[in-house]
Design a protein around this motif. Structure first.
Motif, PDB file in Angstrom:
ATOM      1  N   LEU A 183     113.696  39.633 124.558  1.00 38.34           N
ATOM      2  CA  LEU A 183     113.097  38.332 124.331  1.00 38.34           C
ATOM      3  C   LEU A 183     112.920  37.596 125.654  1.00 38.34           C
ATOM      4  N   ARG A 184     112.336  36.407 125.568  1.00 38.33           N
ATOM      5  CA  ARG A 184     112.129  35.582 126.761  1.00 38.33           C
ATOM      6  C   ARG A 184     112.873  34.262 126.597  1.00 38.33           C
ATOM      7  N   LEU A 185     113.329  33.711 127.722  1.00 38.95           N
ATOM      8  CA  LEU A 185     114.081  32.470 127.715  1.00 38.95           C
ATOM      9  C   LEU A 185     113.144  31.275 127.553  1.00 38.95           C
ATOM     10  N   VAL A 186     113.393  30.434 126.544  1.00 39.75           N
ATOM     11  CA  VAL A 186     112.585  29.219 126.376  1.00 39.75           C
ATOM     12  C   VAL A 186     113.418  27.953 126.628  1.00 39.75           C
ATOM     13  N   ASP A 207     105.563  26.442 118.053  1.00 42.38           N
ATOM     14  CA  ASP A 207     106.025  25.061 117.947  1.00 42.38           C
ATOM     15  C   ASP A 207     107.455  24.977 118.487  1.00 42.38           C
ATOM     16  N   GLY A 208     107.622  24.214 119.571  1.00 44.99           N
ATOM     17  CA  GLY A 208     108.940  24.097 120.183  1.00 44.99           C
ATOM     18  C   GLY A 208     109.979  23.493 119.271  1.00 44.99           C
ATOM     19  N   ALA A 209     109.556  22.731 118.270  1.00 45.89           N
ATOM     20  CA  ALA A 209     110.503  22.105 117.348  1.00 45.89           C
ATOM     21  C   ALA A 209     111.318  23.143 116.590  1.00 45.89           C
ATOM     22  N   GLU A 210     110.705  24.295 116.315  1.00 52.24           N
ATOM     23  CA  GLU A 210     111.420  25.359 115.600  1.00 52.24           C
ATOM     24  C   GLU A 210     112.594  25.878 116.432  1.00 52.24           C
ATOM     25  N   TYR A 211     112.445  25.871 117.756  1.00 52.32           N
ATOM     26  CA  TYR A 211     113.515  26.359 118.637  1.00 52.32           C
ATOM     27  C   TYR A 211     114.519  25.259 118.959  1.00 52.32           C
ATOM     28  N   LEU A 212     114.054  23.991 118.884  1.00 49.51           N
ATOM     29  CA  LEU A 212     114.967  22.878 119.061  1.00 49.51           C
ATOM     30  C   LEU A 212     116.026  22.880 117.958  1.00 49.51           C
ATOM     31  N   ARG A 213     115.634  23.363 116.786  1.00 47.29           N
ATOM     32  CA  ARG A 213     116.529  23.412 115.632  1.00 47.29           C
ATOM     33  C   ARG A 213     117.860  24.104 115.978  1.00 47.29           C
ATOM     34  N   ARG A 291     110.891  20.506 127.380  1.00 47.55           N
ATOM     35  CA  ARG A 291     111.184  21.694 128.173  1.00 47.55           C
ATOM     36  C   ARG A 291     110.899  22.959 127.373  1.00 47.55           C
ATOM     37  N   ILE A 292     111.271  22.947 126.089  1.00 47.83           N
ATOM     38  CA  ILE A 292     111.005  24.104 125.232  1.00 47.83           C
ATOM     39  C   ILE A 292     109.495  24.292 125.068  1.00 47.83           C
ATOM     40  N   ASP A 293     108.788  23.204 124.789  1.00 47.12           N
ATOM     41  CA  ASP A 293     107.327  23.289 124.613  1.00 47.12           C
ATOM     42  C   ASP A 293     106.673  23.890 125.853  1.00 47.12           C
TER      43      ASP A 293
END
Length: 308
Positions: A183-186, A207-213, A291-293
């Motif tokens: 995988l890659r670092l987000v 969508d960065g929100a999914e990873y913010l979760r 930052r995630i986005d």
């Protein structure tokens, strides 16, 4: 005939030697005076009014009857539930102790020793009481676990490790290696949350929100938002009355459930909701999302270019 008369006479002489007058020739002082002092005591013969040296009673017993010029000390065993630990001449054994609050019995009371107590698991002894082991806060891990005699020792998680909760047991954990998992670092891990990894091909979401979760439960723990403000956040996120959550652990549990079921749009709006109540925490959350986005867009653009 002579031997029969001699034996009683010898017994009287020996008893007189043992219970001699303190000021007599064979008084209290002797070669083994230190040992004698530990196992004897001075008393007054009730019939003569003179001082005598009497035997003390050994540990596990008490003095039932004092000695006189003609009678040795009489000792008796301590009854159940009582004890004596030293040579003594007390008229009653001591009552066995009882372990206090948050203590357990390490050794039971016996005739010659009191019970021995220690703090139960999760507690340590200080200030004459058992206190609960301290929990290491989010961002810190347990360096040395607490014992019945010492508190927990915490340390800030070093680079490459994290702790996402308050705990008296958990050590710092290693950040996951995104590349090792293909995988890659987000979002780079910090001392309070793990690294966040993604793959546009595998996940299908940009969508960065999914990873913010993934970091939100740890975020609310680490920010240490007070009970009142946390309840206000819950009230804004819920159509129900947030007063049903009485303490901070209930509020965190509610937020975790909300995070797990929230849509991407709700998650993206969360920094704004938090900012209205806890401005600094809301800004930090917004920075994490940006930052995630940013990293996610770069990652997925690279994938598209490679595919083309």
């Amino acid at each position: 005939m002579f031997s029969m008369m001699f034996l009683p006479l010898l017994s009287v002489l020996l008893l007189s030697q043992r219970c001699a007058l303190v000021n007599g020739v064979n008084g209290f002082t002797s070669v083994n005076s230190v040992n004698v002092e530990l196992t004897t005591y001075r008393s007054t013969d009730p019939s003569t009014g003179k001082q005598v040296v009497c035997d003390k009673c050994p540990p596990g017993t008490y003095l039932l009857s004092r000695c006189t010029m003609t009678q040795m000390s009489v000792c008796a065993p301590c009854p159940r539930g009582s004890y004596t630990e030293l040579w003594n001449y007390i008229g009653k054994c001591l009552r066995c102790g009882v372990c206090g609050k948050n203590q357990v019995e390490k050794r039971v009371c016996s005739a010659d020793s009191d019970c021995q107590c220690e703090c139960k698991q999760g507690y340590y002894y200080k200030y004459d009481m058992c206190l609960r082991h301290s929990e290491c806060p989010s961002g810190e891990g347990v360096q040395t676990k607490g014992t019945p005699h010492a508190d927990t020792v915490c340390h800030v998680c070093p680079n490459g490790t994290y702790s996402a909760c308050s705990s008296a047991q958990q050590s710092c954990m290693q950040h996951q290696n995104c590349e090792a998992s293909g995988l890659r670092l987000v979002l780079k891990g910090s001392h309070w949350h793990d690294s966040v990894c993604s793959s546009c091909e595998a996940n299908g979401s940009t969508d960065g929100a999914e990873y913010l979760r993934e970091i939100l439960p740890a975020f609310f723990v680490h920010q240490r938002i007070g009970n009142k403000r946390l309840r206000q956040i819950v009230h804004r996120l819920s159509s129900q009355n947030s007063k049903t959550q009485k303490d901070i652990s209930d509020l965190h549990a509610w937020i975790n459930d909300w995070v797990a079921s929230a849509t991407a749009t709700q998650l993206r709006d969360l920094p704004t909701v938090v900012s209205k109540i806890a401005h600094s925490a809301g800004e930090k959350l917004q920075n994490k999302l940006q930052r995630i986005d940013s990293l996610l867009n770069e990652l997925c653009e690279e994938v598209v270019v490679n595919v083309v």
